[in-house]
Each structure stands twice: as C-alpha cells, then as structure tokens.
Design an enzyme around this catalytic site. Structure first.
Site, short mmCIF file in Angstrom:
data_model
loop_
_atom_site.label_atom_id
_atom_site.label_comp_id
_atom_site.label_asym_id
_atom_site.label_seq_id
_atom_site.Cartn_x
_atom_site.Cartn_y
_atom_site.Cartn_z
N GLU A 396 -7.48 -3.60 2.54
CA GLU A 396 -8.38 -2.68 3.17
C GLU A 396 -9.13 -3.03 4.55
OE1 GLU A 396 -8.98 0.27 2.41
OE2 GLU A 396 -7.67 0.36 0.61
N HIS A 488 1.67 6.02 1.56
CA HIS A 488 1.68 4.79 0.72
C HIS A 488 3.03 4.54 0.14
CE1 HIS A 488 -2.67 6.17 0.71
NE2 HIS A 488 -2.69 4.81 0.47
#
Length: 755
Positions: A396, A488
């Site tokens: 992240e 993703h």
C-alpha cells in the site's frame, strides 16, 4: 570534417548516466519557483520549436521529486491550446545546474505521429482538433452530475469532486509491419503499438465517494461535447481484499514520549504531514465509507500489543494495540527499505510524513491507500486476519510512491503495472524486514513471493508472484486481452517477470518456475538477486515511466535503466531481456556464459568508444573526435554523423567476426539524435544501421533512425546477431541528410560481445 550547423543542444549538458549501480536518490528537493518552472518549460518548448511545432504546444509542470544525488526529476504534462493531453507527458532529469540530462516521453499530442524505428511504422496521426472541437457544450457541474449518476447516484462525497477540461486521446492498438500476418496466439507485446485513433474534448471527473459502507473512488472521462461517458476506471488502490506483533513476534518500534507515557509517533522518519511524523492512529471502527483516522495511539508504557488477532473488544487495550504494532513495524520498514537502500525518503521522496489508521470498520476485509490524504487504512479482517502484514503495508505504501512519481493510470496495462509495482515493493520490504531491517542492500532472501499469505485464514495467498495463474484469474504471460482484466490480475505477468529477474527460472516444464517463452541458452535463466532487480525497477519507475506506460514500454524502459546502471551488455541487462521474454514481452536471447560460466565474453569491436581516434574504423572517419556542440556518452570522443544542414552522406564501417561456436552475440551502441527539421511526418534525414558482407553487399538492415525521433540525450540500442555466427560481417552506420536543416546522429560505445 564538415562544419556543423549551430544547435540549441550545444548549450545543453546532455551527459550520460554514469554506470554506477550504488547511486542513491538525492535528499528532498525544493519545489521549483515559478521562474524555475517557467525556465524549464521554455527550454522544452524550444526543443519543440526545432521540430516546427507552434506555440499551440506547451508544457505544464505537474510534480517534482529527487533523482540520484545532484539531480532532480520533473514531470511535465503536454498541453495543446492550453489544454492538458491526458497520458501525454515528459519525464525530465536535470542536474544541479538545471541542464537537461535526459527526457523520457509519451507523446500523444494532436498532430504528432508516433515514430517507429523501422520502415512500415505507425499509421498517420488523426487530424488536429478544430476550434469547434475544443469548445465545451456542457460545464463542469454537469460533467460531475453525469459521472455521479453513472457511478454512485446514492453516494456521498468523501472528498470534493473535481472536473478538469482536457483533450482525451482515444487509443487503438495496431500491429507493427513485421507482425502483420502473425496469428493472434503468436503475438508478442512488442508486435503491437498503441496509437491515437481520435481526440475528444472531455472532462476528467475524479469522484471520491462512499455508499453502503464502501468507498467508491473512480476517475471518469465525460465528453465535454455531448456528455457521453468515454472511459472510467476505479481509483481506490487496495490489496482487495518493542511491541508484540501478530505476524513477526517481538519487534522494535519507534515511538515518542508524552507527559503521561508514549505515543505511536515516529518523529525520526518523515516530517510535516498531518501529525509531524510517521504515525499510527486508532480509527476505532470508523465507517469504511467515510473513515475518520482518529487520534494517535497512546499507552502508559512502551510495551505494546499481545501478538494476537483482534478479538473484537477494546481497540486500545493490549489486544487492540496489536494491529497498531503491525502497522508501525511495517511502516518503519517500508521507510527504511527505500531510504537505506535507494536514498528515497518517505512516499514522495521529499520526506513528507504519512500515517496509517488501524481498526477501520468492523470485521473489514480490506486495506487501502488513499492519495487524497496520502495515508493508509487497515481493517481487522473477517475472511482475512488483520490486514497489517508486512508485505501488505509495503504494497500500500508503494502506491504512494507510484502516485508521487509515474502516477500510472489505474486501468488496463498501466494499471496492472501500478499494482505490480506495489507487489514488488511489498516483497522487497518483506525481505528487508525479515533480515533485521538494516543495511544498504535488499537481502537476497527472506520474502516468500506470495502477497498476503499471512493474512489468509486458509493459507492461500492473494497472489503468487512466481506463478500468477495459481490464483485462477491472473495470467502468467502477456496477451492482447491483458488490458481488459482487473488491474489486480493484469499485474500478474510483470510480477512473474520480476521474480525471474531476481531469482531466475527453472528448465523443468512441470515446474511453477518454468516459462515456455525462454527458448535460448540456458533454458533456466539466471537471476540477479533482489537488490539489483529492485534498483533497476525503481530507476525505471521514477525516471522513465509515464502515466500511460504499458508492458512493451515498461520492458524497454526497464532495460534502459539496467543498461544505465550496469552497462549495455551487462548480465543485468541481459537478465532484463530474458525476464521480459519469459512473459512474452520481447524476444529471448542467450545468456552471458551460457548461465554456467563456461565461456568468457569477447569484445569483437575495436575502439568502439572512439577513444583512440579512428583506429578500427573505415569510411568517413573525420566524424570521429571530441567535437564542440555535442558530448560523449562515455569518455571524451564520439562519432558525429550528420549535422551538416545540406545534402551529404557519411558512413562508418568496421569488419567483425562472429565465431561459428558462439552461443551469444549482442550488438549494442548509444545513439543521440537531434534535429532542426520542422516536419513530424517525413523522414528527410536517416541513419541506417546494417550488416554487410566483405564485398559490401547488404546482408540485413537492423534499424533505420531519422529526424522524426529526436531525444534529449543518448538512448542505448541492442540487437541479437547470433543468426550470423560463423560469418565475417561489416557493421555499417550510414547517414544521409537532405538539402537543408540538419539532423545529427551522435554515436558512441559500439560493442559486439560474443561468447
């Protein structure tokens, strides 16, 4: 020696990147003054003017961050008639004196045609937008209303929506001339190129909303002419899904003393930001659809957490503190990995502090990075355990690095590369942390190459970097359908590339570490380790990638980064080519030494750097020297072909032998092109790189370069000459200029390595 035409670039210091792999990023850079920004824009505009572009074309400085020590990296968006052209930009590296060192460009401006390096090239550019085409018929408020209605009509705005009027290039994919007849299933990423199909005046609407306990972050392209939605993509960057840490035992954490105890504020890492240092806060079940980060964690003692999964009770007792311990240890190690290894400070390179909010929502199965606050939120998990594992934190926080640098559009292939960069960052942070979190290199081992394995209750990770298809959705290799996948999943092939680059592959077809696309010697490619792989990738991301970079562009820019760090024909550069070939991006090549150290590389070119004058070269040898107005890639001498501004031809040749026993033969050279031609469609001046027989008969044309592809700095080029083993061939660099307006082809560091 012909008298050269005066060039603008004579006053630019177009220095080569030194081949030193251990370079660190500079300390934080000062934001440019308006005068400095205007000066850089003026220099870039002057370079455009040499190509005949009018004052309709200009630049807009969007961000700045440190380069290697003594350099600054500036991202300049391209504008046409004052409007930004989405996805069209220049990444400009300047030195301490403000001179341009290199420029990496994605050019999608109206009226300009993508330039191919070989005949057959790109199709004509679409027509220029007219005045009417650039006049909106709806306003910003209406564009926002249309976007909200399409995305989340019942949602509420967490951050105020914005709408920017710009020119949106609608792209299409075309085949190169060489791939015209290839079956679809045989296409390689380098067989295709993206070109502009048409331009549409549009609003880029950015929505940061919440609805039904969900954050709904979207970028929406709305036609400014009729309100039609042209494109949309999600903008929320998620993982999808001494303290006692849950995953790592007792770990050291950096806290600050208060009047009554301690707080999770790390003032040694980062400055400014919301809390003045890196901090962990207690969201205390704040709703995921509009989370409040809450206050910094405090404790009466400096021992935190119980190391157990959160049980749903207090968020401030020892059990509730564990998620915060996970977060702080992960944040510290993410900062230290990039700072100690690369010199990169915090997310933006300028050492701006960030924070992580723990305990978002109730049983919330997510963690996400929010660029609006440049911070991260972590849920406690339901299907997952607490989402504060080390690789998740590294993932992240790496989204923050991407946002501060390449800002890869979160859709299609560029979105897959955005996610892949975060997976790469997560794995490198994990390797660094698992080996003590100290030192100036990323350790060779310690990470598991599986994203999110620790947070999985089933033991199955979110993603397998070495074999993406194990998740059932991510492909192992590039294909024409990759751009249609969720980001993703489209990250999968690049994740696998990075694994191969670092760790190498296996030759057994039954192995998860095997690639059928590796067809050269050896079948099992050799990796270069975590540290070198990460340095190469990070350099490409920060100094070369643009927001629209796709897989083919990434391969070329990662290769260029490897060549600049380690050398044009280095084992590291060869490993990059093989790692990308392993995912069907570019052709495979033989490895140096056959992967087993059974042969030494032999340089077949004499005086390829021109440092001993004309030795070894024939033809127009007067072009060789240390001429004023141009600079060498390395050393002091180079070959300056062209630059005459009149009808002329110049050729440099050298005869070389490629042994019949060679297992590899790699030709490379550094080439800088600048031109005073004003056209963007006609190749008036050319440099043809070819192989000829001993009698002068053409054997093969390797590439043709022209006035249509100028660049502010050297570009390294490489070619596989193994098909010509057993032959004596003549390398030929033949320049032709027409009657006016010079083009210079500056050549240096010519090399042919065989094994």
């Amino acid at each position: 020696m012909n008298l050269r035409t005066a060039l603008l670039t004579a006053c630019l210091a177009l220095a080569a990147w030194p081949a030193v792999a251990a370079q660190l990023m500079s300390a934080p850079v000062a934001v440019a003054t308006p005068q400095e920004s205007a000066g850089l824009v003026a220099r870039l505009t002057a370079l455009d003017a040499r190509q005949g572009l009018t004052n309709d074309y200009s630049f807009r400085i969007s961000s700045q961050h440190p380069g290697v020590t003594g350099q600054k990296i500036t991202r300049a968006q391209h504008t046409y008639k004052g409007l930004r052209v989405l996805g069209s930009e220049s990444v400009v590296v300047t030195n301490a004196a403000g001179d341009i060192v290199s420029v990496s460009v994605a050019d999608r401006r109206p009226g300009l045609t993508p330039q191919a390096s070989t005949p057959g090239g790109a199709p004509p550019a679409p027509p220029l937008p007219t005045g009417a085409d650039l006049t909106p018929t709806i306003g910003t408020d209406e564009a926002i209303r249309i976007a909200v209605q399409a995305i989340a009509p019942g949602g509420t705005h967490r951050w105020p929506p914005t709408a920017e009027l710009l020119i949106y290039p609608v792209m299409k994919t075309v085949r190169t001339a060489a791939a015209g007849d290839k079956p679809e299933e045989q296409l390689n990423a380098l067989d295709l190129q993206e070109v502009v199909d048409r331009y549409q005046l549009s609003y880029l609407v950015q929505l940061r909303m919440a609805q039904d306990s969900k954050l709904i972050y979207y970028d929406v392209v709305v036609s400014a002419r009729d309100g039609a939605i042209i494109a949309q993509w999600p903008a929320l960057q998620t993982v999808v899904g001494s303290g006692n840490s849950q995953y790592n035992g007792v770990v050291p954490i950096s806290t600050s003393a208060t009047a009554s105890g301690f707080q999770m504020l790390d003032s040694a890492r980062g400055s400014g930001g919301k809390f003045g240092g890196m901090a962990i806060t207690n969201a205390d079940h704040s709703s995921p659809n509009n989370p409040d980060p809450g206050a910094i964690y405090t404790n009466s003692s400096n021992t935190w957490g119980d190391g157990q999964q959160y049980n749903g009770g207090s968020t401030t007792n020892a059990n509730g503190q564990t998620a915060a311990v996970n977060a702080l240890w992960g944040l510290m190690n993410t900062y230290d990995t990039n700072r100690n290894v690369l010199g990169w400070q915090s997310l933006d390179g300028n050492n701006t502090a960030t924070y992580i909010a723990a305990h978002v929502g109730t049983s919330y199965d997510n963690a996400f990075y929010d660029d609006s606050c440049r911070c991260m939120y972590i849920g406690d998990g339901n299907s997952f355990t607490s989402l504060g594992a080390i690789d998740v934190i590294g993932h992240e926080m790496s989204h923050g690095v991407t946002a501060a640098t390449a800002d890869l559009i979160y859709s299609g292939e560029s979105g897959g590369l955005n996610e892949s960069n975060s997976d790469i960052g997560g794995e490198m942070v994990e390797a660094y942390a698992r080996n003590g979190g100290t030192g100036s290199v990323v350790p060779a081992a310690g990470n598991d190459w599986m994203m999110g394995k620790e947070i999985s209750r089933s033991g199955e990770p979110l993603r397998w970097m070495y074999k993406p298809h194990k998740d059932g959705s991510s492909p192992d290799a590039w294909s024409t359908s990759l751009k249609n996948l969720d980001v993703h999943y489209s990250s999968g092939p690049n994740n696998r590339m990075f694994y191969f680059l670092s760790q190498g592959s296996k030759a057994d077809p039954a192995s998860d570490y095997y690639s059928a696309y590796l067809t050269r010697t050896p079948a099992a490619m050799t990796g270069i380790g975590n540290d070198k792989a990460y340095r190469i990738w990070f350099k490409a991301l920060t100094t070369k990638f643009t927001s629209a970079t796709n897989y083919a562009d990434a391969r070329n820019k990662v290769l260029l980064a490897a060549q600049e760090l380690y050398g044009a024909t280095s084992k590291e550069a060869i490993a990059v080519q093989r790692a990308y070939a392993a995912i069907n991006v570019g052709a495979d090549i033989d490895e140096e030494g056959g992967g087993g150290g059974d042969g030494e590389a032999v340089e077949r070119v004499t005086n390829g750097g021109f440092e001993t004058g004309v030795t070894g070269w024939s033809g127009a040898t007067g072009v060789i020297g240390a001429h004023s107005g141009q600079s060498a890639y390395e050393g002091t001498r180079f070959a300056w072909l062209g630059g005459n501004g009149r009808r002329s031809t110049e050729m440099l040749t050298q005869q070389v032998q490629i042994p019949a026993t060679a297992s590899s033969a790699q030709l490379s050279f550094a080439l800088h092109i600048d031109s005073a031609e004003t056209t963007r469609s006609t190749a008036y001046d050319t440099l043809v790189v070819a192989l000829r027989s001993a009698s002068g008969t053409a054997i093969a044309t390797l590439a043709t370069y022209s006035n249509l592809a100028p660049a502010a700095g050297y570009q390294t080029r490489s070619f596989d000459l193994l098909p010509y083993k057993g032959q004596t061939v003549t390398l030929s660099f033949a320049m032709r200029e027409d009657r006016s307006r010079q083009t210079s082809f500056v050549l240096d560091k010519v090399s042919l390595l065989t094994r």
